[in-house]
Scaffold this motif. Structure first.
Motif, PDB file in Angstrom:
ATOM      1  N   LEU A  43      45.583  -8.985 -33.000  1.00 43.86           N
ATOM      2  CA  LEU A  43      44.298  -8.306 -33.183  1.00 43.86           C
ATOM      3  C   LEU A  43      43.160  -9.319 -33.282  1.00 43.86           C
ATOM      4  CD1 LEU A  43      42.656  -5.718 -33.702  1.00 43.86           C
ATOM      5  CD2 LEU A  43      43.087  -6.086 -36.157  1.00 43.86           C
ATOM      6  N   ARG A  44      43.346 -10.362 -34.066  1.00 46.37           N
ATOM      7  CA  ARG A  44      42.304 -11.391 -34.200  1.00 46.37           C
ATOM      8  C   ARG A  44      41.957 -11.988 -32.841  1.00 46.37           C
ATOM      9  NH1 ARG A  44      45.245 -14.271 -39.319  1.00 46.37           N
ATOM     10  NH2 ARG A  44      44.097 -13.237 -40.993  1.00 46.37           N
ATOM     11  N   THR A  50      41.855 -11.176 -43.303  1.00 48.72           N
ATOM     12  CA  THR A  50      40.450 -11.405 -43.003  1.00 48.72           C
ATOM     13  C   THR A  50      40.276 -12.621 -42.101  1.00 48.72           C
ATOM     14  OG1 THR A  50      40.245 -12.747 -44.983  1.00 48.72           O
ATOM     15  CG2 THR A  50      39.708 -10.400 -45.187  1.00 48.72           C
ATOM     16  N   GLY A  51      39.094 -12.773 -41.569  1.00 49.82           N
ATOM     17  CA  GLY A  51      38.800 -13.949 -40.757  1.00 49.82           C
ATOM     18  C   GLY A  51      37.327 -14.026 -40.429  1.00 49.82           C
ATOM     19  N   LEU A  52      36.867 -15.241 -40.191  1.00 52.79           N
ATOM     20  CA  LEU A  52      35.489 -15.504 -39.777  1.00 52.79           C
ATOM     21  C   LEU A  52      35.519 -16.594 -38.718  1.00 52.79           C
ATOM     22  CD1 LEU A  52      32.365 -15.307 -40.094  1.00 52.79           C
ATOM     23  CD2 LEU A  52      32.577 -17.001 -41.932  1.00 52.79           C
ATOM     24  N   ILE A 112      30.706  -7.138 -45.211  1.00 48.09           N
ATOM     25  CA  ILE A 112      30.525  -7.672 -43.856  1.00 48.09           C
ATOM     26  C   ILE A 112      29.129  -8.262 -43.706  1.00 48.09           C
ATOM     27  CG2 ILE A 112      29.830  -5.499 -42.757  1.00 48.09           C
ATOM     28  CD1 ILE A 112      32.062  -8.276 -41.229  1.00 48.09           C
ATOM     29  N   ASP A 113      28.121  -7.621 -44.315  1.00 45.39           N
ATOM     30  CA  ASP A 113      26.764  -8.169 -44.242  1.00 45.39           C
ATOM     31  C   ASP A 113      26.683  -9.527 -44.928  1.00 45.39           C
ATOM     32  OD1 ASP A 113      25.815  -5.976 -42.824  1.00 45.39           O
ATOM     33  OD2 ASP A 113      25.124  -4.931 -44.624  1.00 45.39           O
ATOM     34  N   LEU A 152      36.418 -10.293 -39.281  1.00 45.03           N
ATOM     35  CA  LEU A 152      37.293  -9.142 -39.512  1.00 45.03           C
ATOM     36  C   LEU A 152      37.588  -9.094 -41.005  1.00 45.03           C
ATOM     37  CD1 LEU A 152      39.956  -9.448 -36.661  1.00 45.03           C
ATOM     38  CD2 LEU A 152      38.101  -7.800 -36.837  1.00 45.03           C
ATOM     39  N   LEU A 153      37.285  -7.988 -41.625  1.00 48.41           N
ATOM     40  CA  LEU A 153      37.622  -7.787 -43.030  1.00 48.41           C
ATOM     41  C   LEU A 153      38.731  -6.733 -43.073  1.00 48.41           C
ATOM     42  CD1 LEU A 153      34.085  -7.896 -44.697  1.00 48.41           C
ATOM     43  CD2 LEU A 153      35.711  -9.759 -44.298  1.00 48.41           C
ATOM     44  N   THR A 154      39.876  -7.143 -42.616  1.00 44.20           N
ATOM     45  CA  THR A 154      41.029  -6.254 -42.504  1.00 44.20           C
ATOM     46  C   THR A 154      41.934  -6.410 -43.715  1.00 44.20           C
ATOM     47  OG1 THR A 154      42.248  -7.940 -41.299  1.00 44.20           O
ATOM     48  CG2 THR A 154      40.996  -6.375 -39.985  1.00 44.20           C
TER      49      THR A 154
END
Length: 166
Positions: free
Chosen positions: A153-154, A121-123, A65-66, A135-137
């Motif tokens: 959720l997103r 995932t998403g950015l 995530i960082d 989100l790193l799902t």
């Protein structure tokens, strides 16, 4: 990228926190792959990218995530107008632009771009507000053949973050 640099995509230099070669012991498991005969961990999940050697322009990049948010911060601080310029009503270069029904929610500004991954995932990057979220799902563990609610959720997370930053 490979043709321009003469270097395979998996050998391209990446910022800290992003990699094409993650440690499987520090990587979330994805789906049980029937043709590879195992649960995927630390390897690209996408079958096409796997067949291309482990990465492609659309899949194979792993990140903390960082690392993901640091990359987003670099984009926010940059002056690359091309990444923000719409190529169609729903797309910029390599990104999705905010449009009705998109994954980033309704409360982000019209100057928001986003990119989602098959695994969940998403950015998203909101240039107007100067914020980014990710989100790193993992919606495919143990199988992709079920409804996980990832789309809702997103959107909910996007609305919570954009609403708080308004």
């Amino acid at each position: 990228i490979e043709r321009l640099t003469g270097t395979p995509i998996t050998a391209q230099p990446l910022p800290k926190g992003l990699t094409f070669h993650p440690d499987p012991n520090e990587t979330a498991a994805t789906e049980r792959c029937t043709w590879r005969g195992r649960v995927m961990r630390g390897q690209v999940h996408d079958e096409n990218a796997y067949a291309l050697g482990g990465a492609a322009g659309h899949a194979g990049l792993f990140g903390t995530i960082d690392g993901v948010l640091a990359a987003a911060q670099t984009i926010l601080q940059g002056n690359d107008q091309e990444i923000r310029t719409k190529q169609s009503p729903t797309r910029t270069l390599g990104w999705e632009a905010k449009h009705a029904g998109w994954s980033g929610g309704v409360l982000c500004s019209d100057q928001t771009i986003g990119h989602t991954g098959f695994n969940g995932t998403g950015l998203w990057i909101d240039f107007h507000r100067g914020i980014a979220w990710s989100l790193l799902t993992n919606r495919v563990h143990p199988t992709r053949h079920r409804d996980t609610g990832i789309i809702q959720l997103r959107r909910q997370i996007g609305d919570l973050i954009a609403g708080a930053a308004a």
